[in-house]
Structures are given as structure tokens and as C-alpha cells.
Write a protein that holds these residues in place. Structure first.
Motif, PDB file in Angstrom:
ATOM      1  N   LYS A 148       1.154  -1.316  -0.034  1.00 46.92           N
ATOM      2  CA  LYS A 148      -0.012  -0.106  -0.058  1.00 46.92           C
ATOM      3  C   LYS A 148       1.214   0.776   0.253  1.00 46.92           C
ATOM      4  CE  LYS A 148      -3.943  -2.664   2.626  1.00 46.92           C
ATOM      5  NZ  LYS A 148      -4.297  -2.533   3.691  1.00 46.92           N
ATOM      6  N   PRO A 149       0.853   2.419  -0.401  1.00 40.96           N
ATOM      7  CA  PRO A 149       0.883   3.798  -0.809  1.00 40.96           C
ATOM      8  C   PRO A 149       1.517   4.272   0.737  1.00 40.96           C
ATOM      9  CG  PRO A 149      -0.719   3.511  -2.086  1.00 40.96           C
ATOM     10  CD  PRO A 149      -0.940   2.414  -1.622  1.00 40.96           C
ATOM     11  N   ASP A 150       0.748   4.149   1.461  1.00 43.74           N
ATOM     12  CA  ASP A 150       0.966   4.831   2.641  1.00 43.74           C
ATOM     13  C   ASP A 150       1.773   3.924   3.591  1.00 43.74           C
ATOM     14  OD1 ASP A 150      -1.043   2.757   2.767  1.00 43.74           O
ATOM     15  OD2 ASP A 150      -2.581   4.387   3.988  1.00 43.74           O
ATOM     16  N   MET A 151       2.212   2.679   3.630  1.00 47.85           N
ATOM     17  CA  MET A 151       2.575   1.970   4.726  1.00 47.85           C
ATOM     18  C   MET A 151       4.137   1.152   3.758  1.00 47.85           C
ATOM     19  SD  MET A 151      -0.909  -0.489   5.444  1.00 47.85           S
ATOM     20  CE  MET A 151       0.327  -1.106   7.090  1.00 47.85           C
ATOM     21  N   GLU A 152       5.125   2.117   4.481  1.00 45.06           N
ATOM     22  CA  GLU A 152       6.253   1.073   3.775  1.00 45.06           C
ATOM     23  C   GLU A 152       6.988  -0.082   4.302  1.00 45.06           C
ATOM     24  OE1 GLU A 152       8.697   4.776   2.413  1.00 45.06           O
ATOM     25  OE2 GLU A 152       7.556   6.012   4.451  1.00 45.06           O
ATOM     26  N   GLN A 153       6.390  -0.010   5.625  1.00 38.23           N
ATOM     27  CA  GLN A 153       7.753  -0.747   6.094  1.00 38.23           C
ATOM     28  C   GLN A 153       6.876  -2.517   5.600  1.00 38.23           C
ATOM     29  OE1 GLN A 153       5.421  -2.265   9.947  1.00 38.23           O
ATOM     30  NE2 GLN A 153       6.469  -3.373  10.753  1.00 38.23           N
ATOM     31  N   GLY A 154       8.148  -3.149   5.329  1.00 40.62           N
ATOM     32  CA  GLY A 154       8.468  -4.262   5.460  1.00 40.62           C
ATOM     33  C   GLY A 154       8.806  -4.428   3.019  1.00 40.62           C
ATOM     34  N   PHE A 155       8.609  -3.259   2.781  1.00 41.78           N
ATOM     35  CA  PHE A 155       8.825  -2.904   1.018  1.00 41.78           C
ATOM     36  C   PHE A 155      10.733  -3.344   1.678  1.00 41.78           C
ATOM     37  CE2 PHE A 155       6.388   0.645  -0.081  1.00 41.78           C
ATOM     38  CZ  PHE A 155       5.119  -0.308   0.007  1.00 41.78           C
ATOM     39  N   GLY A 156      10.900  -4.263   0.370  1.00 42.55           N
ATOM     40  CA  GLY A 156      11.733  -5.413   0.017  1.00 42.55           C
ATOM     41  C   GLY A 156      11.904  -5.729   0.858  1.00 42.55           C
ATOM     42  N   THR A 157      11.504  -6.562   1.473  1.00 40.01           N
ATOM     43  CA  THR A 157      12.028  -7.875   2.478  1.00 40.01           C
ATOM     44  C   THR A 157      12.545  -8.867   1.864  1.00 40.01           C
ATOM     45  OG1 THR A 157      10.694  -6.770   4.680  1.00 40.01           O
ATOM     46  CG2 THR A 157      11.685  -8.928   5.306  1.00 40.01           C
ATOM     47  N   SER A 158      11.764  -9.475   0.831  1.00 42.02           N
ATOM     48  CA  SER A 158      12.206 -10.297   0.243  1.00 42.02           C
ATOM     49  C   SER A 158      13.284 -10.678  -0.559  1.00 42.02           C
ATOM     50  CB  SER A 158      10.940 -10.491  -1.137  1.00 42.02           C
ATOM     51  OG  SER A 158      11.462 -11.669  -1.777  1.00 42.02           O
ATOM     52  N   GLU A 159      13.444  -9.310  -1.217  1.00 43.11           N
ATOM     53  CA  GLU A 159      15.021  -8.575  -1.761  1.00 43.11           C
ATOM     54  C   GLU A 159      15.848  -9.715  -0.569  1.00 43.11           C
ATOM     55  OE1 GLU A 159      14.038  -6.420  -5.787  1.00 43.11           O
ATOM     56  OE2 GLU A 159      14.767  -5.364  -4.241  1.00 43.11           O
ATOM     57  N   GLU A 160      16.121  -8.439   0.210  1.00 42.58           N
ATOM     58  CA  GLU A 160      16.603  -8.824   1.447  1.00 42.58           C
ATOM     59  C   GLU A 160      16.796 -10.457   2.032  1.00 42.58           C
ATOM     60  OE1 GLU A 160      15.552  -6.066   4.006  1.00 42.58           O
ATOM     61  OE2 GLU A 160      15.866  -4.896   3.495  1.00 42.58           O
ATOM     62  N   ILE A 161      15.527 -10.681   1.939  1.00 42.09           N
ATOM     63  CA  ILE A 161      15.789 -12.658   2.608  1.00 42.09           C
ATOM     64  C   ILE A 161      16.999 -13.041   1.489  1.00 42.09           C
ATOM     65  CG2 ILE A 161      15.735 -14.733   3.542  1.00 42.09           C
ATOM     66  CD1 ILE A 161      12.892 -13.088   4.086  1.00 42.09           C
ATOM     67  N   VAL A 162      16.080 -12.861   0.376  1.00 41.28           N
ATOM     68  CA  VAL A 162      17.155 -13.628  -1.400  1.00 41.28           C
ATOM     69  C   VAL A 162      18.594 -13.412  -1.427  1.00 41.28           C
ATOM     70  CG1 VAL A 162      17.292 -13.766  -3.337  1.00 41.28           C
ATOM     71  CG2 VAL A 162      15.495 -14.419  -2.532  1.00 41.28           C
ATOM     72  N   GLY A 163      18.979 -12.616  -0.895  1.00 39.23           N
ATOM     73  CA  GLY A 163      20.163 -11.173  -0.821  1.00 39.23           C
ATOM     74  C   GLY A 163      21.389 -11.518   0.576  1.00 39.23           C
ATOM     75  N   LYS A 164      20.407 -11.908   1.454  1.00 44.65           N
ATOM     76  CA  LYS A 164      21.238 -12.401   2.469  1.00 44.65           C
ATOM     77  C   LYS A 164      21.378 -13.977   2.268  1.00 44.65           C
ATOM     78  CE  LYS A 164      19.342 -10.206   5.965  1.00 44.65           C
ATOM     79  NZ  LYS A 164      18.560 -10.039   7.054  1.00 44.65           N
ATOM     80  N   TRP A 165      20.775 -14.585   1.661  1.00 48.29           N
ATOM     81  CA  TRP A 165      21.092 -15.983   1.395  1.00 48.29           C
ATOM     82  C   TRP A 165      22.172 -16.074  -0.111  1.00 48.29           C
ATOM     83  CZ3 TRP A 165      19.975 -18.566  -3.516  1.00 48.29           C
ATOM     84  CH2 TRP A 165      20.573 -19.888  -3.660  1.00 48.29           C
ATOM     85  N   LEU A 166      22.127 -15.938  -0.713  1.00 40.16           N
ATOM     86  CA  LEU A 166      22.662 -15.525  -2.021  1.00 40.16           C
ATOM     87  C   LEU A 166      24.091 -15.691  -1.057  1.00 40.16           C
ATOM     88  CD1 LEU A 166      21.053 -13.748  -4.867  1.00 40.16           C
ATOM     89  CD2 LEU A 166      21.832 -15.649  -4.359  1.00 40.16           C
TER      90      LEU A 166
END
Length: 331
Positions: free
Chosen positions: A63-81
Motif C-alpha cells: 500500500k502506498p501509505d505503508m512502507e514497513q516490509g518493502f524490500g524484505t523478500s529481496e533482502e532475504i534472497v540477498g542474505k541467502w545468496l
């Protein structure tokens, strides 16, 4: 399950080989926590899954008025990589378009946003390049010339390798591809769209366009949010039952026929639904948005389901498609 029994095929007309079952990472950071996500990705590599699909917005409220959580999937994939060392063993795909902040340019497909969105994804993914960079939705307010200028620059800088689209109509794909051809560039290699037995709308105009231009289809929601996995058994955890109860009722007769056919074939409804997609020539890889390792393994099992002409005809009878345009609506 035997290890690494995966089959591979080209992503559209490109020379890139991708696993017929791809790993969707949308649930990482939301329904699936980091430790379990790591386990799923480890298991995916063991099974030969090499196509990992995520998006900048995955992992939190969209949702455009809620920033919490944005990018979390990419961050998890990045840590795993970084931890696993498997960067060169996978085809890494992500997307841009959705709101990633509150500013007017923190979304859509302007050259301004694409440059910043790509660089932000690279930081979260802890890598120097994205293999398939996808437009998460069509943006008809931005001209294709601007979009391709931005993508060409990212390719020239080595930040992305291939470009894909998602949730585009047939005429959007055609316009985009013709613009790319006029610029002497490869253009689109893939389109990711909603496609399953219960929703075959893309067969009318999108799939003919993809076939014409040699663009591979990547279906999302292959199980129609669980409907094509069949009715939950009595005593099964009822979360899916409650979520889809109205949907089950709406297609009750079709589900009865479908589940009977699956029983005759000796395969689960989920396996048959994904196998049907794998039998469609335009499909390059089917996204398995697995929340657990068991769900990933079940998706890979669909590779071993062979559907003959009789079974395919019966599936068409139960879940009829719209036909192709214009024959589907004209004389």
C-alpha cells in the motif's frame, strides 16, 4: 524424491535456460520467515530449480501509505545468496513498478524511477547484476521509448541482462516489442501473467502475441490461490478452506469433475494443474510461490505428470478457455 530431476528450456526466444518450475519468493518476509526461506532456497537448488523470482515490493504490505516490509523478500534472497555462494547457480529475476515510498516518483516505469529502483534492488540482493529485470505492471503514462532508453542504459552498465514484462496486455507487448525492434535491441524475453485452468483470459490475445514475438510466458498463481489444489480434506487446517469457501462454492460442479479426473489420472489436483501449464508450448517456467519446502517439492513433482490428448481435452471441457481473438467473438 530423487535429487535434481529438473528439466530446462529456453526463456522465450533467448538462449537462457531456465528450470520448468521456478521459485516464487513473494511470501518471503511475510508468510515465510527468513530461516524457512533459506531452507526453501537450499532445497530448490538441490532439486535443480534455477529460476528465482521476486520483486522490490514483496515481503510486506503493498500500500502506498505503508512502507514497513518493502524490500524484505529481496533482502532475504540477498542474505541467502551471500551465505550460500549460489549466485552463479541461479537465474535471478526481480521487478519494479509498485510504490516503494511516498514520493511521486517512487513508483511506475519512468527512467527516473527505473534507475533508482534497479540500484536499490541490487543493494538488497547483494549482487552486481539482475538476470531478468521485469516491469511489474504496464505503465501507459510512460512512453516505450523512455522505458527502453532506461533499460538499455542498465544493460550497458552491466546491471541487468534481460528484460521481461508482467501483467501486460497483448497490445502492450506488441507495442513494446516493435519499439525495441526499431531501436535494434532484443526487447522482451518474457511476460509474467495470471494463467491457470480457472483463468484462461490470456489465451485470447496475449498468448498469440507472445508466440508471434517469441516471448516466453511465466504463469503466476498456477493453483488459482489454492482452488486447483482441490477441496481441503476434512480435518485439514482450515485456513485455505475459510479463505476460498465462496470460490469453491462458485465452481463446485467443475471441481467435482476435475477432482474425479485427477483421481483417474492418479495424480493430485495440484500436480495436474501445474502439469497442464507445463504442456502449454508458450510457457517457459511455472512460478511456484512456495511457503514451505513441502510445497516446493510438490510443485516439482508436476514435472513427472504426463497428460495425453484425452486428458487435455477433458480439462478443456471442465475448464473451457475463451479461444483466440478475433475468432472467439466474430464470425
Amino acid at each position: 524424491m530423487s535429487e535434481n530431476t529438473m528439466d530446462y528450456q529456453h526463456l522465450g526466444r533467448s538462449g537462457l535456460l531456465v528450470s520448468k518450475i521456478g521459485l516464487g519468493c513473494m511470501n518471503f518476509g511475510d508468510a515465510t520467515g527468513e530461516p524457512e526461506a533459506f531452507g526453501i532456497m537450499d532445497r530448490a537448488v538441490e532439486l535443480g530449480v534455477n529460476f528465482f523470482d521476486t520483486a522490490d515490493v514483496y515481503g510486506g504490505p503493498q500500500k502506498p501509505d505503508m512502507e514497513q516490509g518493502f524490500g524484505t523478500s529481496e533482502e532475504i534472497v540477498g542474505k541467502w545468496l551471500k551465505k550460500s555462494g549460489h549466485r552463479d547457480d541461479i537465474v535471478l529475476a526481480t521487478k519494479a513498478y509498485q510504490p516503494m515510498g511516498l514520493g511521486p516518483n517512487d513508483r511506475r516505469l519512468s527512467a527516473y524511477h527505473l534507475k533508482r529502483a534497479c540500484e536499490a534492488s541490487l543493494r538488497r540482493l547483494q549482487t552486481d547484476h539482475i538476470d531478468v529485470y521485469q516491469m511489474h505492471h504496464v505503465d501507459r503514462s510512460t512512453p516505450w521509448e523512455e522505458i527502453w532508453q532506461a533499460m538499455e542504459q542498465l544493460v550497458a552498465e552491466g546491471k541487468i541482462t534481460y528484460v521481461g514484462s508482467s501483467n501486460h496486455a497483448g497490445w502492450d507487448v506488441a507495442t513494446g516489442q516493435m519499439t525495441a525492434t526499431a531501436r535494434n535491441t532484443l526487447g522482451l524475453v518474457s511476460e509474467q501473467s495470471l494463467y491457470n485452468l480457472t483463468n484462461r483470459a490470456v489465451e485470447q490475445e496475449l498468448i498469440p502475441a507472445l508466440e508471434h514475438f517469441g516471448i516466453g510466458l511465466i504463469p503466476w498463481s498456477p493453483l488459482a490461490m489454492g482452488v486447483l489444489a482441490g477441496r481441503p480434506e476434512d480435518g485439514e487446517k482450515t485456513e485455505r478452506r475459510a479463505l476460498q469457501s465462496d470460490v469453491y462454492d462458485a465452481v463446485a460442479d467443475q471441481l467435482d469433475a476435475y477432482e474425479s479426473l485427477c483421481a483417474e489420472l492418479g495424480h493430485s489436483p495440484a500436480e495436474v494443474a501445474q502439469a497442464w501449464l507445463l504442456h502449454q508450448p508458450v510457457v517457459s517456467t511455472v512460478i511456484a510461490g512456495s511457503r514451505t519446502t513441502a510445497q516446493l517439492e510438490a510443485a516439482v513433482d508436476a514435472l513427472h505428470v504426463s497428460l495425453d490428448d484425452s486428458a487435455l481435452d477433458e480439462l478443456d471441457r471442465i475448464w473451457p478457455g475463451p479461444g483466440t481473438a478475433p475468432m472467439s467473438y466474430s464470425w
